[in-house]
Design a protein around this motif. Structure first.
Motif, short mmCIF file in Angstrom:
data_model
loop_
_atom_site.label_atom_id
_atom_site.label_comp_id
_atom_site.label_asym_id
_atom_site.label_seq_id
_atom_site.Cartn_x
_atom_site.Cartn_y
_atom_site.Cartn_z
N LEU A 128 9.36 6.75 -6.24
CA LEU A 128 8.14 6.43 -6.99
C LEU A 128 8.05 4.94 -7.29
CD1 LEU A 128 8.17 9.48 -9.42
CD2 LEU A 128 6.36 8.95 -7.77
N LEU A 129 9.16 4.33 -7.62
CA LEU A 129 9.16 2.88 -7.86
C LEU A 129 8.76 2.12 -6.61
CD1 LEU A 129 12.35 2.28 -10.06
CD2 LEU A 129 9.98 1.80 -10.70
N HIS A 130 9.27 2.56 -5.46
CA HIS A 130 8.91 1.91 -4.20
C HIS A 130 7.41 2.06 -3.93
CE1 HIS A 130 9.12 0.50 -0.08
NE2 HIS A 130 8.52 1.61 0.32
N SER A 131 6.88 3.25 -4.17
CA SER A 131 5.44 3.48 -3.96
C SER A 131 4.61 2.60 -4.89
CB SER A 131 5.11 4.95 -4.21
OG SER A 131 5.74 5.78 -3.24
N ALA A 132 5.05 2.48 -6.13
CA ALA A 132 4.33 1.62 -7.09
C ALA A 132 4.33 0.17 -6.62
CB ALA A 132 4.95 1.74 -8.47
N HIS A 133 5.45 -0.27 -6.04
CA HIS A 133 5.54 -1.64 -5.53
C HIS A 133 4.58 -1.83 -4.35
CE1 HIS A 133 7.28 -5.48 -4.35
NE2 HIS A 133 7.43 -5.00 -3.13
N VAL A 134 4.52 -0.84 -3.47
CA VAL A 134 3.62 -0.93 -2.32
C VAL A 134 2.16 -1.00 -2.77
CG1 VAL A 134 2.74 0.32 -0.30
CG2 VAL A 134 5.21 0.24 -0.74
N VAL A 135 1.80 -0.14 -3.74
CA VAL A 135 0.41 -0.10 -4.20
C VAL A 135 0.05 -1.38 -4.95
CG1 VAL A 135 -1.24 1.16 -5.65
CG2 VAL A 135 0.41 2.41 -4.26
N ASP A 136 1.01 -1.98 -5.61
CA ASP A 136 0.76 -3.27 -6.26
C ASP A 136 0.28 -4.30 -5.24
OD1 ASP A 136 0.97 -5.24 -8.45
OD2 ASP A 136 2.63 -6.05 -7.26
N GLY A 137 0.91 -4.31 -4.07
CA GLY A 137 0.47 -5.22 -3.01
C GLY A 137 -0.90 -4.88 -2.47
N ILE A 138 -1.17 -3.57 -2.31
CA ILE A 138 -2.48 -3.14 -1.78
C ILE A 138 -3.59 -3.54 -2.73
CG2 ILE A 138 -3.89 -1.12 -1.16
CD1 ILE A 138 -1.27 0.22 -0.21
N LYS A 167 -3.65 -5.98 -4.58
CA LYS A 167 -3.81 -7.44 -4.50
C LYS A 167 -4.27 -7.91 -3.13
CE LYS A 167 -0.37 -8.19 -8.11
NZ LYS A 167 1.01 -8.65 -8.43
N GLY A 168 -4.63 -6.95 -2.25
CA GLY A 168 -5.21 -7.33 -0.96
C GLY A 168 -4.28 -7.27 0.22
N LEU A 169 -3.04 -6.83 0.04
CA LEU A 169 -2.09 -6.74 1.15
C LEU A 169 -2.20 -5.39 1.84
CD1 LEU A 169 1.05 -8.32 -0.60
CD2 LEU A 169 -0.68 -9.47 0.80
N LYS A 170 -1.66 -5.30 3.05
CA LYS A 170 -1.64 -4.06 3.80
C LYS A 170 -0.21 -3.54 3.89
CE LYS A 170 -5.71 -5.15 6.63
NZ LYS A 170 -6.23 -5.31 8.01
N ALA A 171 -0.09 -2.20 3.96
CA ALA A 171 1.24 -1.58 4.06
C ALA A 171 1.18 -0.47 5.09
CB ALA A 171 1.66 -1.03 2.70
N PRO A 172 2.13 -0.42 6.03
CA PRO A 172 2.14 0.62 7.07
C PRO A 172 2.17 2.01 6.44
CG PRO A 172 3.74 -1.11 7.55
CD PRO A 172 3.25 -1.36 6.16
N GLY A 173 1.28 2.88 6.93
CA GLY A 173 1.26 4.26 6.46
C GLY A 173 0.52 4.48 5.16
N TRP A 174 -0.04 3.40 4.59
CA TRP A 174 -0.78 3.51 3.33
C TRP A 174 -2.24 3.15 3.55
CZ3 TRP A 174 0.62 4.84 -1.73
CH2 TRP A 174 1.98 5.15 -1.93
N PRO A 175 -3.15 3.71 2.75
CA PRO A 175 -4.57 3.32 2.87
C PRO A 175 -4.74 1.84 2.53
CG PRO A 175 -4.30 5.31 1.52
CD PRO A 175 -2.93 4.74 1.72
N THR A 176 -5.73 1.22 3.14
CA THR A 176 -6.03 -0.17 2.80
C THR A 176 -6.93 -0.27 1.58
OG1 THR A 176 -7.89 -0.12 4.36
CG2 THR A 176 -5.78 -0.94 5.19
N ASP A 177 -7.65 0.80 1.26
CA ASP A 177 -8.53 0.83 0.10
C ASP A 177 -7.70 1.00 -1.17
OD1 ASP A 177 -11.40 1.27 -1.07
OD2 ASP A 177 -10.19 2.92 -1.86
N SER A 178 -7.96 0.16 -2.17
CA SER A 178 -7.16 0.18 -3.40
C SER A 178 -7.23 1.52 -4.11
CB SER A 178 -7.64 -0.93 -4.35
OG SER A 178 -7.43 -2.20 -3.81
N TRP A 179 -8.43 2.09 -4.23
CA TRP A 179 -8.57 3.34 -4.96
C TRP A 179 -7.92 4.51 -4.23
CZ3 TRP A 179 -9.54 3.91 -9.88
CH2 TRP A 179 -10.18 2.89 -10.57
N ALA A 228 -5.27 4.21 -2.37
CA ALA A 228 -3.84 4.01 -2.59
C ALA A 228 -3.43 4.42 -4.01
CB ALA A 228 -3.48 2.54 -2.35
N LEU A 229 -4.29 4.09 -5.00
CA LEU A 229 -4.01 4.50 -6.38
C LEU A 229 -4.00 6.01 -6.51
CD1 LEU A 229 -6.17 1.88 -8.33
CD2 LEU A 229 -3.68 2.13 -8.45
N GLN A 230 -4.92 6.67 -5.80
CA GLN A 230 -4.96 8.13 -5.84
C GLN A 230 -3.68 8.72 -5.26
OE1 GLN A 230 -7.69 10.65 -3.32
NE2 GLN A 230 -8.56 11.11 -5.34
#
Length: 356
Positions: free
Chosen positions: A309-319, A321-333, A335-337
Motif C-alpha cells: 500500500l505504501l508503494h501504491s501511495a508513492h506511485v499515485v503521488d507521482g501520477i 503530480k503529472g508523472l506516468k507509471a507502468p500499469g497505472w492509469p494516467t488520469d489522477s482520479w 489512480a486515486l480510485q
C-alpha cells in the motif's frame, strides 16, 4: 513603550495613549487587538476614523501627516489608522512615521493606530520603529504555538461558558481540536463560535467537537477516509465521484489516503516493537472513530500488505503530480480510485471482499 498582548486589556482600562503600533502575522489576534483599541477609543469620544493603506512607492504620506496633526472638523476626536502590509515604509515613509510619532505626543484629539506584519530584527531597530516605540505603545503579536493551542482553545471555549470533560478525555478532545486547526487560528475561532451556537453552556463531549469540526474541515474528504477504513467499497466509489465533480483537489484526496496508510504502518511497526495497541494509537494521535477503525483493521493487515500500500501511495503521488507509471492509469482520479479501493479491500472483512 513595549507591551505584551495579554497586557493590552488591563492597559486600556487604565487609559489610552495617543499612538499604538501592532506588528505580527496572526490576523485574528491582530484584528482583535486593534478592535479592542478602537472600542476603547470610541468609548472616550473618538467618533471618526480614517484608514490609510500604504501601497506602492508613490503613497501620499502628506495626507497621513495632515490627518494626524489636525483636529477633525466633524468630531471632537478621531482615529487615524495606518496600515503597512509590506512592513517596509521606505525612506519617505520612515521620515513620515517619525514625524507622526512626534505629532502624537500629547495630542489628545487624535489616536494613531499603525498596523504592521511581523517585522525582522533590522526593522525593529530602525529609526521609524524606535520613534513609534518611544512616543507610543508597540505590541508584538506572536502566533499561538502548537503546544499552546489546546490551552488557547479551552480559554476561548470558556468565554462562551463551555468546557471539555475533565482529565484525559478532555485533553484528548482539545488535542483533536488543535490537530484540525493547527496553523489557522481564524478557523479555530470560527469552530469555537459554531460550537457556541450548536450547544448550550456546559461540558462538550469529544463526539460533539469531532462532529462540528469535521463538518467544516473538508468534511467529505475525512468521511472518505472513514469509509475506506470501514471497507465500504460502493460508498467509497460514490464519494470519489462526488469529490471529483465538486472540484476537490487531487493532492488533498491523495494526502488523506496516504496519511492513513502511513499511520497504519507506523502503528503496526510500533506493535511489532512491543508497544500495546492503545499506546501505539495515542502516540500516532489516532482518536475517535478512526481509533476504533484502526483497532478493527490492523489485525488483518500484514506488514507485506502495508508495504504494498505504501508503494501504491508513492506511485499515485507521482501520477497526481503529472508523472506516468507502468500499469497505472494516467488520469489522477482513476489512480486515486485504484489506491482507495486497494486500501478499502485490504480493510474490508472477508465476506465483504467476496461481495465487492
Amino acid at each position: 513603550m513595549q507591551l505584551a498582548l495579554n497586557q493590552l486589556q488591563p492597559h486600556l482600562q487604565k487609559g489610552l495613549r495617543s499612538l499604538y503600533a501592532l506588528h505580527g502575522d496572526e490576523p485574528l489576534l491582530v484584528q482583535e487587538a486593534a478592535d479592542a483599541i478602537r472600542a476603547a477609543a470610541r468609548s472616550q469620544g473618538y467618533t471618526e476614523r480614517t484608514v490609510h493603506t500604504v501601497a506602492g512607492a508613490h503613497f501620499d504620506w502628506g495626507a497621513v501627516l495632515a490627518a494626524g496633526g489636525s483636529m477633525s472638523l466633524f468630531a471632537d476626536r478621531q482615529i487615524v489608522e495606518v496600515r503597512i502590509p509590506s512592513g517596509k515604509p521606505g525612506k519617505e515613509g520612515s521620515v513620515a512615521l517619525q514625524q507622526l510619532a512626534q505629532q502624537a505626543e500629547g495630542n489628545e484629539g487624535v489616536l494613531t493606530l499603525v498596523l504592521l506584519p511581523r517585522l525582522d530584527r533590522m526593522s525593529t531597530q530602525g529609526a521609524w520603529f524606535s520613534a513609534l516605540e518611544t512616543s507610543g505603545v508597540t505590541i508584538k503579536v506572536d502566533p499561538i504555538e502548537r503546544a499552546q493551542l489546546p490551552a488557547w482553545i479551552a480559554a476561548r471555549l470558556a468565554r462562551h461558558g463551555q468546557r471539555v470533560l475533565a482529565g484525559e478525555a478532555g485533553q484528548r478532545t482539545l488535542q483533536f481540536f488543535a490537530d484540525r486547526v493547527e496553523g489557522n487560528l481564524l478557523a479555530a475561532h470560527q469552530e469555537i463560535e459554531k460550537l457556541a451556537l450548536l450547544y448550550p453552556p456546559g461540558e462538550l463531549a469529544y463526539e460533539q467537537v469531532e462532529a462540528a469540526v469535521l463538518n467544516v474541515a473538508r468534511y467529505d474528504v475525512f468521511k472518505l477516509s472513514e469509509a475506506v477504513l470501514a471497507g465500504q467499497v460502493q460508498r467509497v466509489q460514490r464519494m470519489l465521484e462526488g469529490l471529483q465533480a465538486e472540484g476537490e483537489a487531487e493532492v488533498l484526496v491523495h494526502y488523506t489516503l496516504a496519511e492513513d496508510i502511513r499511520a497504519l504502518k507506523r502503528v503496526k511497526d510500533a506493535m511489532a516493537a512491543g508497544r500495546p495497541l492503545p499506546m501505539a494509537l495515542r502516540e500516532q494521535r489516532v482518536w475517535g472513530l478512526k481509533e476504533r477503525l484502526f483497532e478493527r483493521v490492523l489485525p488483518r493487515l500484514t506488514p507485506l500488505a502495508l508495504d504494498g500500500l505504501l508503494h501504491s501511495a508513492h506511485v499515485v503521488d507521482g501520477i497526481v503530480k503529472g508523472l506516468k507509471a507502468p500499469g497505472w492509469p494516467t488520469d489522477s482520479w482513476q489512480a486515486l480510485q485504484r489506491l482507495a479501493l486497494e486500501l478499502c479491500l485490504a480493510c474490508a472483512p472477508a465476506h465483504e471482499k467476496i461481495s465487492a
